[in-house]
Design a protein around this motif. Structure first.
Motif, PDB file in Angstrom:
ATOM      1  N   GLY A 178       0.876  -0.998   0.452  1.00 28.31           N
ATOM      2  CA  GLY A 178      -0.175   0.137   0.087  1.00 28.31           C
ATOM      3  C   GLY A 178       0.464   0.918   0.547  1.00 28.31           C
ATOM      4  O   GLY A 178       0.613   2.211   0.388  1.00 28.31           O
ATOM      5  N   GLY A 179       1.978   1.327  -0.169  1.00 29.45           N
ATOM      6  CA  GLY A 179       3.111   2.493  -0.514  1.00 29.45           C
ATOM      7  C   GLY A 179       4.490   1.933  -0.142  1.00 29.45           C
ATOM      8  O   GLY A 179       4.567   1.465   1.443  1.00 29.45           O
ATOM      9  N   ASN A 226       6.609   0.901  -1.374  1.00 26.85           N
ATOM     10  CA  ASN A 226       7.503   0.081  -1.798  1.00 26.85           C
ATOM     11  C   ASN A 226       8.309   0.850  -3.421  1.00 26.85           C
ATOM     12  O   ASN A 226       8.699   0.639  -4.338  1.00 26.85           O
ATOM     13  N   GLU A 227       7.948   2.402  -3.902  1.00 30.30           N
ATOM     14  CA  GLU A 227       8.665   2.706  -4.872  1.00 30.30           C
ATOM     15  C   GLU A 227      10.055   2.836  -4.505  1.00 30.30           C
ATOM     16  O   GLU A 227      10.685   3.129  -3.273  1.00 30.30           O
ATOM     17  N   THR A 269       0.371  -2.972  -6.893  1.00 30.47           N
ATOM     18  CA  THR A 269       0.955  -2.520  -7.243  1.00 30.47           C
ATOM     19  C   THR A 269       1.882  -1.740  -9.188  1.00 30.47           C
ATOM     20  O   THR A 269       2.155  -2.911  -8.646  1.00 30.47           O
ATOM     21  N   LEU A 274       4.239   0.690 -10.796  1.00 28.43           N
ATOM     22  CA  LEU A 274       4.781   2.016 -11.003  1.00 28.43           C
ATOM     23  C   LEU A 274       5.566   1.979 -12.700  1.00 28.43           C
ATOM     24  O   LEU A 274       5.392   0.843 -13.220  1.00 28.43           O
ATOM     25  N   TYR A 280      -1.791   2.078  -6.791  1.00 24.47           N
ATOM     26  CA  TYR A 280      -2.451   1.270  -5.872  1.00 24.47           C
ATOM     27  C   TYR A 280      -3.913   0.621  -5.339  1.00 24.47           C
ATOM     28  O   TYR A 280      -3.937  -0.103  -5.043  1.00 24.47           O
ATOM     29  N   GLN A 329       4.190  -4.939  -8.421  1.00 20.90           N
ATOM     30  CA  GLN A 329       4.319  -5.999  -7.452  1.00 20.90           C
ATOM     31  C   GLN A 329       3.341  -6.335  -6.880  1.00 20.90           C
ATOM     32  O   GLN A 329       2.255  -5.993  -6.711  1.00 20.90           O
ATOM     33  N   ARG A 341       1.968  -9.173  -3.716  1.00 25.26           N
ATOM     34  CA  ARG A 341       1.554  -9.837  -2.777  1.00 25.26           C
ATOM     35  C   ARG A 341       3.236 -11.469  -2.541  1.00 25.26           C
ATOM     36  O   ARG A 341       2.086 -11.771  -2.958  1.00 25.26           O
TER      37      ARG A 341
END
Lengths: 116, 113
Positions: free
Chosen positions: A100-101, A103-104, B31, B33, B50, B92, B94
């Motif tokens: 949820g954040g 991870n950048e 996620t 990016l 997200y 990403q 889990r």
């Protein structure tokens, strides 16, 4: 105020030599990474450390040995360099492993290694 | 290693044109990016997503997290010469505790002034 720094920027060496690349981050992050980028630009994860503990170890020859003296530093030592090791090596860091954040990943400028 | 399907592989466009690129995966991601890499530099984060369906903008850039959670899109509007570079998607999921990023192969963008 470089966030993720690497030294050296360029490294030219002979086959068979041993060399090290250093990485430091001043972001207060818990996790650091090493990537290899080949001539085709693919980013391949090599290693990851979280709070000095190895958490990712991809299929990398054991000539490559990462070392994390503290969570702000992750160095990469390479023994018996081979021609195929020529690439750009990137260090990166991220805040942590939580979802949820955070991870950048933030990257250093890279080290261009040329093995002759 | 595992990698994402990113397309197109390269684009050559005229300044002022809009650009679209996307990434797809067979796996579900939590996620997405998007990064840009300038020549001789490390990748720089452009946009982070997200939530499924999320649409996020950063200036002329807009990215979306696909509803299926298996894809993402990046659009660049009114391209300018400094948009030149390689754009990477990364996802990403889990996966245990390492939360490794899975990377696309990149989209190389060239802009003709």
């Amino acid at each position: 105020d470089t966030a993720v720094s690497q030294t050296p920027k360029y490294l030219v060496t002979q086959m068979g030599n041993d060399k090290s690349i250093k990485c430091e981050q001043n972001l207060g992050h818990d996790t650091m990474y090493w990537y290899k980028q080949d001539s085709k630009k693919f980013l391949k994860i090599m290693f990851s450390y979280n709070n000095k503990e190895l958490i990712i170890n991809e299929t990398v020859p054991n000539r490559f040995s990462p070392k994390s003296p503290d969570k702000a530093h992750l160095n990469l030592h390479i023994n018996s360099l081979e021609l195929g090791d020529s690439a750009v090596y990137f260090c990166a860091s991220s805040q942590g492993l939580a979802g949820g954040g955070g991870n950048e990943q933030f990257f250093g400028p890279g080290t261009r290694l040329t093995v002759l | 290693g595992q990698q994402l399907n990113q397309s197109p592989q390269s684009m050559f466009i005229q300044e002022g044109e809009d650009v679209s690129m996307n990434c797809t995966s067979s796996s579900i991601f939590n996620t997405w990016l998007w990064y840009k890499q300038d020549p001789g530099e490390g990748p720089v984060l452009l946009i982070a997503l997200y939530k499924a369906g999320e649409l996020t903008s950063n200036g002329r850039l807009t990215a979306q997290f696909g509803i299926t959670r298996k894809d993402s899109f990046l659009n660049i509007s009114a391209s300018i010469p400094s948009d030149v570079g390689i754009y990477f998607c990364a996802g990403q999921m889990r996966a245990g505790n390492n939360r490794k990023l899975i990377w696309g192969l990149g989209t190389s963008l060239a802009v003709n002034p």
